[in-house]
Design a protein around this motif. Structure first.
Motif, short mmCIF file in Angstrom:
data_model
loop_
_atom_site.label_atom_id
_atom_site.label_comp_id
_atom_site.label_asym_id
_atom_site.label_seq_id
_atom_site.Cartn_x
_atom_site.Cartn_y
_atom_site.Cartn_z
N ILE A 33 -0.61 -10.88 -2.02
CA ILE A 33 -0.90 -12.16 -2.68
C ILE A 33 -2.33 -12.17 -3.21
CG2 ILE A 33 -1.18 -14.65 -2.28
CD1 ILE A 33 1.08 -14.38 -0.14
N LEU A 34 -3.27 -11.73 -2.40
CA LEU A 34 -4.68 -11.74 -2.80
C LEU A 34 -4.96 -10.76 -3.94
CD1 LEU A 34 -6.33 -11.95 0.72
CD2 LEU A 34 -6.26 -13.75 -1.01
N ALA A 35 -4.17 -9.69 -4.02
CA ALA A 35 -4.38 -8.70 -5.07
C ALA A 35 -3.76 -9.11 -6.40
CB ALA A 35 -3.81 -7.35 -4.64
N GLY A 36 -3.00 -10.19 -6.40
CA GLY A 36 -2.49 -10.70 -7.67
C GLY A 36 -1.02 -10.51 -7.92
N LYS A 82 4.30 0.53 4.31
CA LYS A 82 2.88 0.83 4.08
C LYS A 82 1.99 -0.29 4.62
CE LYS A 82 3.53 4.56 1.38
NZ LYS A 82 4.91 4.54 0.98
N LYS A 83 0.72 0.06 4.91
CA LYS A 83 -0.21 -0.90 5.48
C LYS A 83 -0.91 -1.72 4.39
CE LYS A 83 0.64 0.36 9.68
NZ LYS A 83 1.43 -0.53 10.54
N TYR A 84 -1.68 -2.72 4.85
CA TYR A 84 -2.26 -3.70 3.94
C TYR A 84 -3.23 -3.09 2.94
CZ TYR A 84 -6.05 -3.56 7.43
OH TYR A 84 -7.05 -3.15 8.29
N ASP A 85 -3.98 -2.04 3.35
CA ASP A 85 -4.95 -1.45 2.41
C ASP A 85 -4.24 -0.75 1.26
OD1 ASP A 85 -4.16 0.18 4.64
OD2 ASP A 85 -5.56 1.72 3.98
N TYR A 86 -3.12 -0.09 1.57
CA TYR A 86 -2.31 0.54 0.52
C TYR A 86 -1.77 -0.52 -0.43
CZ TYR A 86 1.66 2.90 -1.70
OH TYR A 86 2.55 3.39 -2.63
N VAL A 87 -1.17 -1.56 0.13
CA VAL A 87 -0.54 -2.60 -0.69
C VAL A 87 -1.58 -3.26 -1.59
CG1 VAL A 87 0.63 -4.84 -0.64
CG2 VAL A 87 1.32 -3.02 0.95
N TRP A 145 -2.32 -2.26 -10.44
CA TRP A 145 -1.27 -2.68 -11.37
C TRP A 145 -1.57 -4.04 -12.00
CZ3 TRP A 145 2.94 -0.86 -13.84
CH2 TRP A 145 3.37 0.43 -13.51
N ARG A 146 -2.16 -4.94 -11.22
CA ARG A 146 -2.52 -6.26 -11.76
C ARG A 146 -3.51 -6.12 -12.91
NH1 ARG A 146 0.12 -10.24 -11.83
NH2 ARG A 146 -0.24 -9.84 -14.01
N LYS A 147 -4.50 -5.25 -12.73
CA LYS A 147 -5.50 -5.04 -13.79
C LYS A 147 -4.88 -4.36 -15.00
CE LYS A 147 -9.35 -5.03 -10.56
NZ LYS A 147 -10.19 -4.23 -9.64
N GLN A 148 -3.95 -3.45 -14.76
CA GLN A 148 -3.27 -2.80 -15.88
C GLN A 148 -2.47 -3.82 -16.69
OE1 GLN A 148 -3.48 -0.26 -17.66
NE2 GLN A 148 -1.94 1.31 -17.22
#
Length: 748
Positions: free
Chosen positions: A22-25, A245-250, A257-260
């Protein structure tokens, strides 16, 4: 600047990973509960945690999809209904489903839930889109094996049927078509269709002739530089794999991908820096499936993290000291990423939101209930006035008893205050219940609470006195004479690809009218078009199909059809769906089930049950060329002539000395078979009156199982067995050597 926005769909195996997404977009996250989902190895979340996640996600304009994407056995139906009865009163945005019975139940009884068809349904042709649309799916996750042209065609077909499409764009690749892999099930009883895959495809094997130790291990999928093509294909959602996968990977993958996406939206161009994707876990990357260039470059002979090796390759270190320094730097970067993400996710809460409830009023006036959430507040008034006498005085305990349902929402009662009521007053239970419903309506986004569903009992159909038939599966045109020597039904296996032989097969079946067409599980693109044309021209009286797209076309054309073994029917509601929605004549019951699991399944009227009693066990079907890694191949990539003309076989052996046959026959994809065929004669005594027919598969698949007599004699022995002839079971086991019935004994 682009106008249409594509959803970025992220994985969440636990609360921290969901918060990271969620925080990563991410526009949406998909996650599973601790039951009914296909990632048993993920931590997963509780229903209580789900409510808090929904509150957090929706406050960040992020949707949440719940994975219920396993096949459901009969005894689990009550627990499933109990869960669905709770889910309909949440703000969940969709449920991801594999089981046809669950699709039926959702469409019929839980219409408010959006249905997403899981990748486990192996959706790869237009008929399957229509099949799922008829079952009220409003989104399908397309098979990972498809190229961009196939994706574009299917997306167009989906949109014509009011269905959205999503495509996996990053993360692990499966060597098998998803939903058609039984290797984990057969080897260990851990069915991939139940979320328990032990990933034997990633295991080390004895070194192959091509010098490979991990011959089934694929690079990870990455369509990072193919965003424009996916956008132009009309795809609605880009899905990132990784619920274990763990939170750092996600966070890292979603953020990149969000920036792309944002760069593409604002500037219409694609970024060229994917370096961060190489710094988190990966097995190397490949986009060859999407490009339609299925080649040996998509394999990697190591299942472990490739990030260190990638770093060494791009930096061309000159010495061991430089390699070690580079590795230490990358390890530190990984730790820094982890620490940064940990700080971010610790700053947000995914817990349920607190409610503060204040009651006030006096005798002769309405009761006022003031409700305050972290985001808003509102007042509700009773329709009748408070009294100075009654059955039970208004107290905190009395109110809590009536309002406890608030704790089953995204909220919990943090404070209940009755200080605004100065004297003893009374109110009817009916009035308190009415107030509860009004408050729930507001808390639930102005949606009425849906009453629990109770399923009507499925009636056992009356036992019909019938003679159980034998059916025989063949695939060689030279063996059609077998049909003249037996009263058994003869099924003829059609290949995955016969787009150039449609007329030939129409003529072949027209000349051999007793043969029943038997369709494979995977039929893509022009081969699907040819298969539909075959049905239209031949108009057979009956078919067996392992492909739901062909099932849909048979239903539409009024052709009787039987659901094949690889549709994997395991419960009564799947049968109801096939009968009521698609008028099927019957269905094979899954070979993954035990006696007791089969016995619980009830068939509707006019729906015969079938069972494959003897067959080579398909462990997986793959669009890749497996011989690249096993024996080597002069071609670097798969082309059309490979599918049509290649005919090879070999084997691989794992470190436990289990051998598997790899076969490529003309017109078919690569298939891996178990070393021993399935033979289950026990079922005749265990369940004597359940099945209308038993099938034996006599195709020429060269496993380690051996027939010591001719196929005609084998057919006769099985006919004797079905007729109850003395010693016939012993004789069958004598002439068919090296078999297993492990799946029947172990179940799922």
């Amino acid at each position: 600047m682009t106008k249409r926005k594509i959803e970025l769909l992220a994985p969440g195996g636990d609360v921290d990973s969901i918060k990271a997404a969620i925080l990563a977009g991410a526009n949406a996250v998909y996650c599973g509960l601790d039951q009914f989902n296909a990632r048993n190895r993920a931590v997963n979340i509780s229903f209580e945690e789900l409510q808090g996640i929904l509150h957090l996600a929706h406050s960040c304009n992020c949707e949440v999809f719940l994975t219920l994407n396993i096949i459901i056995i009969e005894r689990e139906i009550p627990a499933l209904i109990s869960l669905l009865n709770k889910l309909v009163n949440t703000s969940i945005d969709g449920v991801i489903v594999q089981d046809l019975g669950m699709l039926y139940l959702l469409r019929k009884y839980f219409k408010s839930l959006n249905i997403h068809a899981s990748t486990q349904l192996t959706t790869h042709n237009e008929g399957q889109i229509k099949f799922l649309s008829k079952l009220s799916a409003n989104r399908v996750n397309l098979s990972r094996e498809l190229n961009i042209h196939e994706i574009k065609h299917l997306t167009s077909a989906a949109h014509e049927n009011n269905v959205l499409t999503e495509v996996f764009v990053h993360g692990s690749n499966c060597i098998s078509f998803s939903g058609l892999c039984y290797i984990s099930s057969v080897l260990s009883g851990n069915s991939g269709n139940r979320g328990r895959c032990s990933q034997p495809c990633r295991d080390q094997y004895k070194t192959t002739a091509a010098g490979k130790e991990y011959p089934l291990n694929l690079k990870d999928n990455s369509a990072f530089f193919d965003l424009k093509e996916l956008y132009d294909a009309g795809v609605d959602s880009l899905k990132i794999e990784g619920r274990i996968k763990k939170y750092d990977y996600v966070y890292t993958v979603v953020d990149v991908w969000r920036k792309q996406l944002d760069t593409f939206y604002s500037q219409g161009k694609i970024g060229t820096d994917d370096s961060l994707l190489h710094k988190v876990f990966n097995r190397g990357f490949s986009n060859t499936l999407l490009k339609g260039e299925i080649s040996k470059s998509m394999f990697i002979d190591n299942p472990r993290d490739h990030s260190i090796k990638h770093l060494s390759e791009i930096n061309s270190y000159a010495s061991a000291d430089e390699v070690e320094a580079g590795q230490l730097k990358l390890y530190q970067e990984k730790e820094d990423i982890k620490a940064l993400v940990e700080v971010k996710i610790n700053q947000v809460s995914a817990k349920k939101a607190p409610l503060q409830i204040h009651l006030s009023g006096e005798c002769g006036s309405p009761l006022k209930v003031s409700v305050k959430t972290p985001d808003a507040g509102f007042d509700i008034f009773s329709e009748s006035n408070l009294f100075n006498k009654g059955t039970e005085v208004l107290t905190e305990a009395m109110v809590l008893k009536r309002f406890k349902a608030f704790n089953d929402t995204e909220y919990f009662i943090e404070e209940l205050n009755l200080e605004g009521i100065k004297t003893a007053v009374y109110i009817s239970f009916k009035e308190l219940t009415s107030l509860k419903k009004k408050i729930l309506f507001i808390l639930n986004g102005s949606k009425e609470t849906i009453a629990p569903v109770t399923l009507p009992a499925i009636k056992n159909r009356e036992k019909e006195m019938h003679k159980t038939r034998l059916s025989v599966l063949i695939s060689s045109e030279k063996e059609v004479l077998l049909a003249e020597k037996t009263k058994a039904d003869i099924y003829f296996q059609l290949p995955n690809s016969f787009k150039n032989k449609c007329s030939h097969f129409v003529d072949f079946f027209a000349k051999n009218k007793s043969l029943i067409p038997y369709f494979p599980s995977v039929i893509i693109g022009e081969d699907y078009t040819a298969a539909v044309e075959f049905l239209k021209q031949l108009k057979p009286k009956l078919i067996v199909t392992n492909n739901t797209g062909i099932a849909y076309e048979a239903y539409r054309l009024g052709i009787n059809w039987i659901a094949g073994p690889q549709i994997n029917i395991v419960n009564s509601y799947s049968l109801l769906s096939l009968k009521e929605d698609f008028n099927c004549s019957g269905a094979f019951i899954s070979n993954e089930l035990t006696k007791n699991q089969i016995q619980a399944v009830k068939a509707p009227d006019d729906c015969e049950l079938h069972y494959s009693i003897y067959h080579p066990i398909v462990l997986m079907t793959s669009r890749q060329c497996l011989f690249h890694q096993v024996t080597g191949c002069e071609k670097n990539r798969v082309d059309d002539t490979c599918i049509q003309q290649c005919e090879k076989s070999s084997s691989i052996t794992n470190l436990k000395n289990n051998s598997f046959l790899i076969e490529k026959s003309k017109g078919n994809y690569n298939t891996i078979y178990n070393q021993n065929n399935f033979l289950n004669t026990d079922i005749l005594n265990d369940l004597p009156s359940v099945f209308s027919s038993f099938m034996i598969d006599l195709r020429d698949v060269k496993t380690e199982s051996k027939l010591l007599v001719s196929k005609s004699e084998v057919i006769q022995l099985f006919e004797n067995l079905l007729n109850g002839k003395a010693d016939s079971e012993t004789k069958v086991k004598e002439v068919i050597q090296y078999t297993t019935s492990r799946q029947y004994k172990k179940g799922i």
